[in-house]
Each structure stands twice: as C-alpha cells, then as structure tokens.
Design an enzyme around this catalytic site. Structure first.
Site, PDB file in Angstrom:
ATOM      1  N   PHE A 106      -7.406  39.665   4.791  1.00 56.43           N
ATOM      2  CA  PHE A 106      -7.919  39.937   3.461  1.00 56.43           C
ATOM      3  C   PHE A 106      -7.201  41.174   2.909  1.00 56.43           C
ATOM      4  O   PHE A 106      -6.872  42.084   3.675  1.00 56.43           O
ATOM      5  CB  PHE A 106      -9.434  40.181   3.544  1.00 56.43           C
ATOM      6  CG  PHE A 106     -10.125  40.286   2.221  1.00 56.43           C
ATOM      7  CD1 PHE A 106     -10.401  39.151   1.476  1.00 56.43           C
ATOM      8  CD2 PHE A 106     -10.492  41.526   1.716  1.00 56.43           C
ATOM      9  CE1 PHE A 106     -11.039  39.244   0.245  1.00 56.43           C
ATOM     10  CE2 PHE A 106     -11.135  41.637   0.487  1.00 56.43           C
ATOM     11  CZ  PHE A 106     -11.400  40.487  -0.253  1.00 56.43           C
TER      12      PHE A 106
ATOM     13  N   THR B 193      -7.638  44.044   1.622  1.00 61.19           N
ATOM     14  CA  THR B 193      -7.991  45.442   1.900  1.00 61.19           C
ATOM     15  C   THR B 193      -7.774  45.857   3.349  1.00 61.19           C
ATOM     16  O   THR B 193      -7.838  47.054   3.664  1.00 61.19           O
ATOM     17  CB  THR B 193      -9.462  45.698   1.545  1.00 61.19           C
ATOM     18  OG1 THR B 193     -10.287  44.816   2.315  1.00 61.19           O
ATOM     19  CG2 THR B 193      -9.709  45.473   0.059  1.00 61.19           C
ATOM     20  N   LYS B 194      -7.518  44.901   4.240  1.00 64.30           N
ATOM     21  CA  LYS B 194      -7.416  45.215   5.667  1.00 64.30           C
ATOM     22  C   LYS B 194      -6.184  46.074   5.961  1.00 64.30           C
ATOM     23  O   LYS B 194      -5.256  46.177   5.151  1.00 64.30           O
ATOM     24  CB  LYS B 194      -7.347  43.915   6.483  1.00 64.30           C
ATOM     25  CG  LYS B 194      -8.596  43.035   6.355  1.00 64.30           C
ATOM     26  CD  LYS B 194      -9.832  43.703   6.911  1.00 64.30           C
ATOM     27  CE  LYS B 194     -10.991  42.745   7.123  1.00 64.30           C
ATOM     28  NZ  LYS B 194     -11.629  42.286   5.888  1.00 64.30           N
ATOM     29  N   THR B 195      -6.148  46.660   7.152  1.00 67.14           N
ATOM     30  CA  THR B 195      -5.001  47.484   7.519  1.00 67.14           C
ATOM     31  C   THR B 195      -3.709  46.670   7.469  1.00 67.14           C
ATOM     32  O   THR B 195      -2.659  47.192   7.083  1.00 67.14           O
ATOM     33  CB  THR B 195      -5.170  48.094   8.929  1.00 67.14           C
ATOM     34  OG1 THR B 195      -5.562  47.072   9.838  1.00 67.14           O
ATOM     35  CG2 THR B 195      -6.218  49.173   8.922  1.00 67.14           C
TER      36      THR B 195
END
Length: 372
Positions: free
Chosen positions: A188, A190-192
């Site tokens: 997704f 926003t993930k790292t």
C-alpha cells in the site's frame, strides 16, 4: 504551514526519470499480468529479506487470505491473534469460517502480549497470527516456542514491517515475515516499501507452501486451465512490480531517513507530559513505518492539528472485538482493556522519508501549544 500526513509527489519528483522508464518498459512490452518485472521483484525481495520464496499477489489483504487458506485457518478451527490491528488481520480467518481468538496487547508496544497466548490454546487451535505493528515486531522467540510445543502454524502479518528485523536466540537478525510458516507484506502506498496502488507479497521458506501459493494466486491452477485447487485471482500487477523494484533500491536510505525523523519527534516531544512516546522491547531493528503517540485529550488534539493543516491518522479508533462485524464472536467491552484504552488515546503523526525537519518541528510545536 501545511503538513501532509503522507505524499508520494516528492519521491516521484526526485526519481521521476527512473519511475517513468520502469513504467514505460512495461507498457511497451505489454506483458501486464505476471510479467518479468514481477519475477524480478520477487527475486529482489528474496535477496533483501533472506526468504527462500517470495510470491507476489494483488494486496496485503489477499496475501493474508490466501496464506490462511493454505495453512488451514478455517472450518471452525481457532487462530490466536490480537484485537488491536487492521481488519484484514482477522477477516482472513473468518473468510474461511475459522475462528479468531483474541488476546490483549502490551500497553507499551501495542503488540500482542505473548504471555497470554498459551492460556488460549486448546484442541481446536491450529495457529497463531502475530502482527508486527507500527514499530514493534512481536516476540517471535516466544511465539515460535509456543507454536512448536503445540504444533501450531504461524502466519506473520508483516504488512507494516518490511525492513524490520528480529534478533532471535541464535544471535542473528531475521527479517519480519521470514520466521513463521508464512509471512506477508503490503505494498500500500504509505508503507515503507509502497507502490502507486495496491500490491502484496507472501514469503516462506517452505517448498510445499510456496508451490501452493503460486497455484492459489492464479485460480488454483498448476498450469493454464488445469486446476488443482479452488484458488484466487490475485496477481501482483506488473506495473506496480516495476515501480516497487525502483523503490527497493533505495529502501535502506528511506528507512534511515524515517529513523532520523522519529528521533526528532522523540527529542522534541520528550518533555511533554501529556504525551507518551512509543517504546521498543526485544533486540530488533525498526523501520518507523508509523510514528504513534498516546495523547491526553486525543480527539481534541486531532481537531487542533486539523485546524493547523497538519495531517494525522488514528490506528485504530476501535479494536476489532468491538466491531459490529465480529459481534458474533461474543466479546464485550472490557474484555481487552489495554487495547480499548490505547484505541482512545493513540494518534499517528506524519512520517515519511521526504518530510522536512521544519515540518516536523512545526508538528511538534503545534502539539505543545495545544497542551499549554
């Protein structure tokens, strides 16, 4: 000053040529379903995490659902997990008519309290589903010890934990997701390691589990139109794989920047008595996917941030045992008091590699001004 909770535009602008070249290569070749870029990303994930196999799927939610199916988390069998997490960590069990059994969380780390797991084990228990939440991996030494003792399967929800590592009893750091039977990642945005849309990955060190996962993502087919299982239509998009491969090259730098931002938050907010800062237990390496604080008058603080054009998020405003969709499980308010208490006070502040020191300073000063 306006501070977004997250934005992809800054990263894209900095690496525009690389992203555009990667995307154009996919479009020009026209191999949009399980194209060569998917295989390349899978190999990159294997090398980075140390997993023997990586299997790209359409989302982190699909990864959990497919892994739960393969591991037998279904048909009335029980799986021990946490009520303080995203829906998918539990819906993956109930989708197959399995039964989630919750244990409360540790108040300092928000991770599942491993000391409460074993008391929930019975003849119907088939697995444990730990969630590596925010900046804290679950105590995988204890979880694997319990799993081995009771012959349980372990599905690591590492959707938020790409890059995190746990130093186990052997003295070596092992990547989140690679310790249990299956691990899953979400891509997704926003993930790292986040894409420009949905995407997910399953990792395992087991030959048979990997074989099944590859079948299950293409309707259960061992080859085209030959179905060994009732599977899923869940394949990592080739365009997303191309984008993620670009990002994977810079993941360590991105994590280092997140750590620097987190330290700035900690230094600036440590003297604010109304704020409780996150803690880490166990020998592990963090990635600072989210920077959560526990705040007095959380909802009023959130309004104050919004008025000052500062983005925030609340992970999570209501634990799963109190969600209407899980009312059939029979849990009630008060059953998991720590999870309930945390959900009333937790709030996530903006953190991503491209946020500036001045923006973080503004967030901190705005929080302090609220409590004066």
């Amino acid at each position: 000053m306006k501070v977004s909770f997250y934005t992809s535009q800054r990263e894209y602008s900095a690496k525009k040529d690389e992203f555009n070249t990667a995307i154009q290569a996919v479009i020009e070749k026209g191999n949009f379903i399980l194209g060569e870029q998917v295989a390349q990303l899978e190999q990159g994930i294997q090398q980075y995490t140390g997993a023997k196999y990586a299997i790209g799927v359409a989302s982190g939610t699909d990864a959990l659902t497919i892994a739960s199916d393969i591991l037998g988390f279904k048909d009335g069998k029980e799986v021990i997990t946490s009520p303080f997490t995203f829906l998918a960590s539990t819906s993956c069990i109930t989708k197959h008519k399995g039964r989630p059994v919750f244990v409360d969380i540790d108040e300092e780390t928000f991770a599942m309290d491993v000391n409460k797991i074993e008391e929930k084990v019975n003849q119907q228990t088939v697995g444990i589903l730990p969630i590596h939440l925010f900046d804290q991996m679950a105590d995988m030494d204890k979880i694997m010890e319990i799993a081995e003792k009771h012959q349980l399967k372990v599905l690591e929800d590492a959707a938020e934990a790409f890059g995190m590592r746990w130093k186990g009893k052997g003295g070596l750091y092992r990547h989140a997701g690679t310790i249990g039977d299956f691990g899953v990642f979400s891509f997704f945005p926003t993930k790292t390691l986040g894409g420009y849309g949905d995407g997910g990955m399953m990792v395992t060190n087991d030959d048979e589990l990997a074989r099944k996962a590859k079948f299950f993502r293409v309707h259960g087919a061992s080859k085209k139109y030959h179905y060994d299982y009732i599977g899923y239509n869940s394949r990592l998009d080739t365009l997303q794989a191309a984008i993620l491969s670009v990002k994977l090259k810079y993941i360590d730098d991105a994590i280092a920047k997140r750590e620097k931002i987190a330290k700035q938050y900690i230094e600036n907010l440590s003297d604010c008595e109304a704020i409780t800062l996150p803690k880490v237990k166990g020998d592990q390496k963090q990635v600072y996917y989210v920077f959560n604080i526990l705040a007095e008058s959380r909802d009023q603080l959130a309004e104050h941030l919004a008025k000052n054009e500062i983005g925030y998020s609340i992970y999570y405003p209501r634990p799963l045992h109190l969600q209407p969709c899980f009312s059939y499980l029979g849990y009630r308010k008060g059953d998991f008091p720590i999870a309930e208490r945390v959900s009333e006070n937790i709030i996530a502040l903006p953190i991503y590699p491209e946020i500036t020191a001045d923006e973080v300073e503004f967030v901190c000063s705005t929080i302090k001004s609220f409590y004066k």
